[in-house]
Design an enzyme around this catalytic site. Structure first.
Site, short mmCIF file in Angstrom:
data_model
loop_
_atom_site.label_atom_id
_atom_site.label_comp_id
_atom_site.label_asym_id
_atom_site.label_seq_id
_atom_site.Cartn_x
_atom_site.Cartn_y
_atom_site.Cartn_z
N ASP A 23 0.84 -1.20 0.00
CA ASP A 23 0.00 0.00 0.00
C ASP A 23 0.88 1.25 0.00
O ASP A 23 1.69 1.44 0.90
CB ASP A 23 -0.90 -0.02 1.25
CG ASP A 23 -1.68 1.28 1.43
OD1 ASP A 23 -1.97 1.93 0.41
OD2 ASP A 23 -1.98 1.63 2.59
N ASP A 27 -4.17 3.94 2.70
CA ASP A 27 -5.58 3.61 2.97
C ASP A 27 -5.77 2.19 3.48
O ASP A 27 -6.89 1.74 3.70
CB ASP A 27 -6.44 3.85 1.73
CG ASP A 27 -6.12 2.90 0.57
OD1 ASP A 27 -5.14 2.12 0.69
OD2 ASP A 27 -6.84 2.94 -0.45
N ASP A 31 -2.07 -1.39 -3.73
CA ASP A 31 -2.43 -0.68 -4.96
C ASP A 31 -1.42 -0.94 -6.07
O ASP A 31 -0.38 -1.58 -5.85
CB ASP A 31 -2.57 0.82 -4.69
CG ASP A 31 -1.44 1.38 -3.83
OD1 ASP A 31 -0.28 1.15 -4.19
OD2 ASP A 31 -1.72 2.01 -2.79
N ASP A 100 -6.31 -11.40 -14.12
CA ASP A 100 -7.27 -12.45 -13.81
C ASP A 100 -8.46 -12.29 -14.76
O ASP A 100 -8.95 -11.17 -14.94
CB ASP A 100 -7.73 -12.33 -12.36
CG ASP A 100 -7.81 -13.67 -11.66
OD1 ASP A 100 -8.38 -14.60 -12.27
OD2 ASP A 100 -7.31 -13.79 -10.54
N ASP A 201 -10.31 -17.88 -14.46
CA ASP A 201 -11.00 -18.30 -13.24
C ASP A 201 -12.16 -19.24 -13.53
O ASP A 201 -12.98 -18.98 -14.43
CB ASP A 201 -11.53 -17.04 -12.54
CG ASP A 201 -12.26 -17.32 -11.25
OD1 ASP A 201 -11.60 -17.72 -10.28
OD2 ASP A 201 -13.50 -17.15 -11.22
N GLU A 258 -7.71 -22.18 -14.21
CA GLU A 258 -8.18 -22.84 -13.00
C GLU A 258 -9.24 -23.84 -13.44
O GLU A 258 -10.33 -23.45 -13.85
CB GLU A 258 -8.79 -21.82 -12.02
CG GLU A 258 -9.31 -22.48 -10.75
CD GLU A 258 -10.15 -21.54 -9.89
OE1 GLU A 258 -10.03 -21.61 -8.66
OE2 GLU A 258 -10.93 -20.75 -10.46
N HIS A 330 -4.27 -17.61 -3.58
CA HIS A 330 -5.19 -16.75 -2.83
C HIS A 330 -6.40 -17.51 -2.31
O HIS A 330 -7.15 -16.99 -1.47
CB HIS A 330 -5.65 -15.59 -3.71
CG HIS A 330 -6.54 -16.03 -4.83
ND1 HIS A 330 -6.07 -16.78 -5.89
CD2 HIS A 330 -7.87 -15.87 -5.04
CE1 HIS A 330 -7.07 -17.05 -6.71
NE2 HIS A 330 -8.17 -16.51 -6.22
N ASP A 331 -6.64 -18.73 -2.81
CA ASP A 331 -7.79 -19.53 -2.41
C ASP A 331 -7.42 -20.66 -1.45
O ASP A 331 -8.27 -21.50 -1.14
CB ASP A 331 -8.47 -20.15 -3.64
CG ASP A 331 -9.42 -19.18 -4.34
OD1 ASP A 331 -9.88 -18.24 -3.67
OD2 ASP A 331 -9.69 -19.37 -5.53
#
Length: 562
Positions: A23, A27, A31, A100, A201, A258, A330-331
């Site tokens: 970041d 915030d 990013d 993605d 995905d 995927e 990430h999953d």
């Protein structure tokens, strides 16, 4: 097999989860400028291809996998100008950016779906699956991936729309040629910008059984998992070949899919030389972690089962194509907490796991933080989790009779949020990820596990990953690690994961000891140590041209056979 060489074959890839990477504006959310800032770090690690999880405009019901505008960057991540700069800076470093691609479904806030709701019998309703209920009930009894029915009633009508994921993620109707044309146009727009390709995905879900039959329930809720219908659908290959022909092929794009629920004989169609995709992730190791009903009844790690599925998937793709090898994304929870026995969940064990993964046949994919051995994060309550699936799994566990503590422990072992805690750059506040308040809890282990500390330590996990990747990509060994055959070794040894990579008369042995005690492995030839993860690993000649490899617990060695 004699494989036609492609530009991506010798590369190493890295996944960025942008919300949690870096970041720069305080915030608490990562990013695009944060990614640009770390390109040199990734280059030094040895990364060539960067896959970035969704940056598109989204309400973030499912962390950006619910897209409301495919042509816009969500302001939380920055601007399109920032993204263009990222492409430019990556190109300067001979690096490639993947986006993605989420095209099974969109967000219920997407303009198409809003128009469909406004006129449920009109043109845009056919962009989705709007079906009449049956006898006052939903059209069929499928359970969504996130729990509950896949059907959501359209207010004021007897119509229901289909969502295999969250109700805010309506499935797009791929039978509609106009929908496909719109999606292809969008994909080409991004590729024309300079993208190298996409991670794709949940793509197997685009083909449905259009009669939407009900099946025998597999749970007390009277529902059956939606994969039952997906697995019975025929003809997804026709859609995928058209997708490739109309988009990826024109740009020589790299694609990694995927794919779950693929039929047994379809591997060549998916990743063969003329296949739908360049490669697809190997999720076979993940399959040994599944519980019968959910996370709460998932088995403990079984090394032998894990080794068996890993060997099997490597053998199956041998004469077909490349798989993309991962130990986390990430999953999934962190690999260092998932694929290591308890006694091996330390730095040496993490290096050992890295050795066995990075040197497999196929394309290595790292996930942010993997290279420093980031671990699962224990949360104090379910309120600290953000992930929609985790909350569903927690409730499942509680309904099954588990205590709050037991349900939280299941989440600690399996939650997707384990991989989504902020990247640990330093021992400073918030792990150096942000100067603000991080959107998700920072793992308390950041004081001990962080990039800054490991860059100064030649024996760190990060330093070892750099050595591993350097070896894989080196002039002397690149060919054998890229194109060499995979041959399992020492299969009779209970806690040894070992294999040969071999090509044109050369052989390299990769061996790792997942057991608690030292192992002595007899090798028929002599060998030279190329890399090992700890002291105390030796290979000694034993006469008649043979050798003995001594591997302590958690020891891993890479040996060229002479």
């Amino acid at each position: 097999m004699n494989m036609k060489k492609q530009w991506w074959h010798e590369k190493v890839a890295y996944q960025i989860y942008p919300k949690s990477f870096n970041d720069t504006d305080g915030d608490g959310i990562g990013d695009i400028r944060g990614i640009i800032e770390k390109l040199d770090y990734l280059k030094e690690l040895g990364i060539d291809i960067i896959w970035i999880s969704p940056l598109y405009q989204s309400p973030f019901v499912d962390q950006g996998y619910d897209i409301s505008d495919y042509y816009k960057i969500d302001p939380v991540f920055g601007t399109m100008e920032d993204f263009d700069e990222l492409l430019l800076e990556a190109k300067k470093r001979d690096m490639y950016i993947l986006m993605d691609l989420v095209i099974n479904h969109c967000s219920d806030k997407h303009e198409w779906f809003q128009k469909a709701l406004a006129d449920p019998y009109g043109e845009y309703a056919d962009y989705f699956y709007f079906e009449k209920g049956r006898d006052g009930n939903p059209p069929s009894n499928y359970r969504s991936y996130f729990g509950g029915s896949v059907w959501q009633q359209v207010e004021g009508t007897d119509l229901y729309y289909l969502h295999l994921f969250a109700k805010e993620q309506p499935d797009l109707n791929w039978e509609n040629a106009t929908v496909r044309k719109e999606l292809y146009q969008m994909i080409n727009w991004w590729l024309d910008k300079g993208l190298a390709g996409f991670r794709i995905d949940a793509i197997i879900n685009i083909k449905k059984v259009l009669s939407f039959p009900s099946y025998e329930p597999d749970g007390d809720d009277g529902l059956v998992t939606c994969t039952k219908m997906v697995e019975e659908a025929q003809g997804v290959g026709d859609f995928l070949q058209e997708l490739k022909r109309e988009t990826f092929e024109k740009h020589h794009a790299f694609t990694v899919a995927e794919v779950f629920n693929m039929k047994e004989d379809e591997l060549r169609e998916f990743i063969g030389e003329e296949g739908h995709f360049s490669t697809m992730f190997d999720f076979s190791p993940l399959s040994v972690t599944f519980g019968e009903h959910g996370w709460y009844d998932a088995p403990e790690f079984d090394f032998r089962k894990w080794r068996e599925v890993l060997y099997t998937s490597q053998k199956e793709c041998k004469n077909t194509g490349f798989l993309a090898n991962i130990i986390e994304n990430h999953d999934e929870p962190r690999g260092a907490c998932t694929y290591l026995p308890k006694h091996a969940q330390n730095d040496n064990g993490t290096k050992m796991l890295a050795t066995t993964s990075i040197l497999l046949r196929g394309l290595p994919f790292l996930y942010q933080g993997q290279e420093i051995g980031m671990k699962n994060c224990m949360m104090d309550s379910i309120e600290e989790y953000n992930d929609i699936d985790t909350i569903n799994q927690y409730e499942l566990a509680r309904k099954a009779g588990l205590s709050d503590k037991e349900a939280l422990m299941a989440c600690f072992r399996h939650s997707r949020d384990n991989a989504r805690t902020p990247m640990q750059w330093s021992g400073a506040d918030n792990a150096g990820f942000t100067e603000g308040t991080a959107w998700l809890k920072v793992n308390p282990c950041y004081k001990e596990i962080n990039v800054e500390a490991q860059e100064k330590d030649v024996n760190s996990v990060l330093s070892y990953y750099k050595k591993l990747i350097t070896l894989r990509k080196s002039e002397a060994y690149r060919e054998i690690f890229t194109y060499g055959d995979f041959q399992p070794a020492f299969e009779a040894e209970e806690m040894i994961l070992a294999y040969y990579r071999q090509a044109e008369g050369r052989r390299i042995l990769v061996a790792a000891n997942f057991g608690k005690t030292e192992a002595a492995l007899t090798v028929d030839e002599t060998g030279e140590m190329l890399l090992c993860n700890m002291e105390g690993i030796e290979i000694k000649g034993i006469g008649e041209g043979g050798s003995r490899l001594m591997l302590p617990s958690c020891g891993a060695a890479v040996i060229e056979i002479l």
